[in-house]
Write a protein that holds these residues in place. Structure first.
Motif, PDB file in Angstrom:
ATOM      1  N   LEU A   1       0.943  -1.382   0.073  1.00  0.00           N
ATOM      2  CA  LEU A   1       0.128  -0.229   0.068  1.00  0.00           C
ATOM      3  C   LEU A   1       0.493   1.401   0.182  1.00  0.00           C
ATOM      4  CD1 LEU A   1      -2.825  -0.792   2.119  1.00  0.00           C
ATOM      5  CD2 LEU A   1      -3.247  -1.375   0.504  1.00  0.00           C
TER       6      LEU A   1
ATOM      7  N   GLY B   1       2.630   4.660  -0.864  1.00  0.00           N
ATOM      8  CA  GLY B   1       2.632   5.747  -1.891  1.00  0.00           C
ATOM      9  C   GLY B   1       1.500   6.255  -2.349  1.00  0.00           C
ATOM     10  N   CYS B   2       0.119   4.914  -2.065  1.00  0.00           N
ATOM     11  CA  CYS B   2      -0.770   5.848  -2.746  1.00  0.00           C
ATOM     12  C   CYS B   2      -1.403   6.389  -2.387  1.00  0.00           C
ATOM     13  CB  CYS B   2      -1.548   4.402  -3.472  1.00  0.00           C
ATOM     14  SG  CYS B   2      -2.100   3.621  -2.063  1.00  0.00           S
ATOM     15  N   GLY B   3      -1.694   7.218  -1.030  1.00  0.00           N
ATOM     16  CA  GLY B   3      -2.479   7.826  -0.451  1.00  0.00           C
ATOM     17  C   GLY B   3      -3.843   6.872   0.972  1.00  0.00           C
TER      18      GLY B   3
ATOM     19  N   ARG C   1      -7.985  -0.194  -4.220  1.00  0.00           N
ATOM     20  CA  ARG C   1      -7.512   1.221  -4.740  1.00  0.00           C
ATOM     21  C   ARG C   1      -6.503   1.872  -5.225  1.00  0.00           C
ATOM     22  NH1 ARG C   1     -10.655   4.511  -0.080  1.00  0.00           N
ATOM     23  NH2 ARG C   1      -9.332   3.367   0.949  1.00  0.00           N
ATOM     24  N   CYS C   2      -5.725   1.238  -4.932  1.00  0.00           N
ATOM     25  CA  CYS C   2      -4.064   0.915  -5.539  1.00  0.00           C
ATOM     26  C   CYS C   2      -3.231   1.267  -6.259  1.00  0.00           C
ATOM     27  CB  CYS C   2      -3.521   1.240  -4.395  1.00  0.00           C
ATOM     28  SG  CYS C   2      -3.921   1.953  -2.270  1.00  0.00           S
ATOM     29  N   ASN C   3      -4.803   0.338  -7.513  1.00  0.00           N
ATOM     30  CA  ASN C   3      -4.624  -0.634  -8.361  1.00  0.00           C
ATOM     31  C   ASN C   3      -3.292  -1.857  -8.182  1.00  0.00           C
ATOM     32  OD1 ASN C   3      -6.167   1.056 -10.201  1.00  0.00           O
ATOM     33  ND2 ASN C   3      -4.102   2.654 -10.404  1.00  0.00           N
ATOM     34  N   ARG C   4      -3.387  -1.946  -7.019  1.00  0.00           N
ATOM     35  CA  ARG C   4      -2.270  -3.234  -6.879  1.00  0.00           C
ATOM     36  C   ARG C   4      -3.170  -4.800  -6.517  1.00  0.00           C
ATOM     37  NH1 ARG C   4       1.064   0.438  -3.227  1.00  0.00           N
ATOM     38  NH2 ARG C   4       1.923   1.775  -5.361  1.00  0.00           N
TER      39      ARG C   4
END
Length: 112
Positions: free
Chosen positions: A12, A14-16, A62-65
Motif C-alpha cells: 500500500l 505511496g498510494c495515499g 484502490r491503489c491499482n495493486r
C-alpha cells in the motif's frame, strides 16, 4: 522493522492510504500478539484475518495493486507465525508456569 509492516508498505505504500495502512497494521499486530500469547487459536486468527483482508484487498484495488483474499490470509498467517511476539510468549509461559505451580500445590494439599 516488522515483517508485517514491510509487507503492508510494499502493498500500500505511496498510494495515499497511509492512515488505513497504519490502522491495518495495528489490528494485525493485535492479532499477532493474541496468537503469540495463546489467546487465539490458528482458526480464530484466520477468521479475524479474513475480515482484515477484505479491507486490504479493497485498499489494494484502490491503489491499482493486485491482492486476492486467499493470498492475503496466507501471507499474513505466515508472517504472524514467523514474527513471534516475545512479550506475549513470555506471558504465555508465565501463565503455564503459574498453572503448574497451582496444580502441584493442590496435588500436595490433597495428599495431606
Amino acid at each position: 522493522m516488522s515483517a508485517i509492516l514491510t509487507w503492508l508498505n510494499k502493498l500500500l505504500g505511496g498510494c495515499g492510504v497511509e492512515s488505513e495502512k497504519q490502522e491495518a497494521y495495528s489490528i494485525i499486530h493485535s492479532i499477532s500478539e493474541a496468537y503469540s500469547s495463546g489467546s487465539l487459536t490458528e482458526e480464530e486468527m484466520r477468521g479475524l484475518l479474513n475480515d482484515v483482508c477484505e479491507g486490504l484487498v479493497s485498499l489494494a484495488s484502490r491503489c491499482n495493486r493486485s491482492l486476492t483474499q486467499e493470498r492475503c490470509i496466507g501471507d499474513l498467517v505466515d508472517l504472524i507465525k514467523k514474527e513471534i511476539s516475545f512479550s506475549s510468549l513470555r506471558e504465555k509461559v508465565m501463565k503455564r508456569l503459574r498453572t503448574r505451580t497451582t496444580e502441584t500445590t493442590r496435588g500436595t494439599a490433597s495428599i495431606l
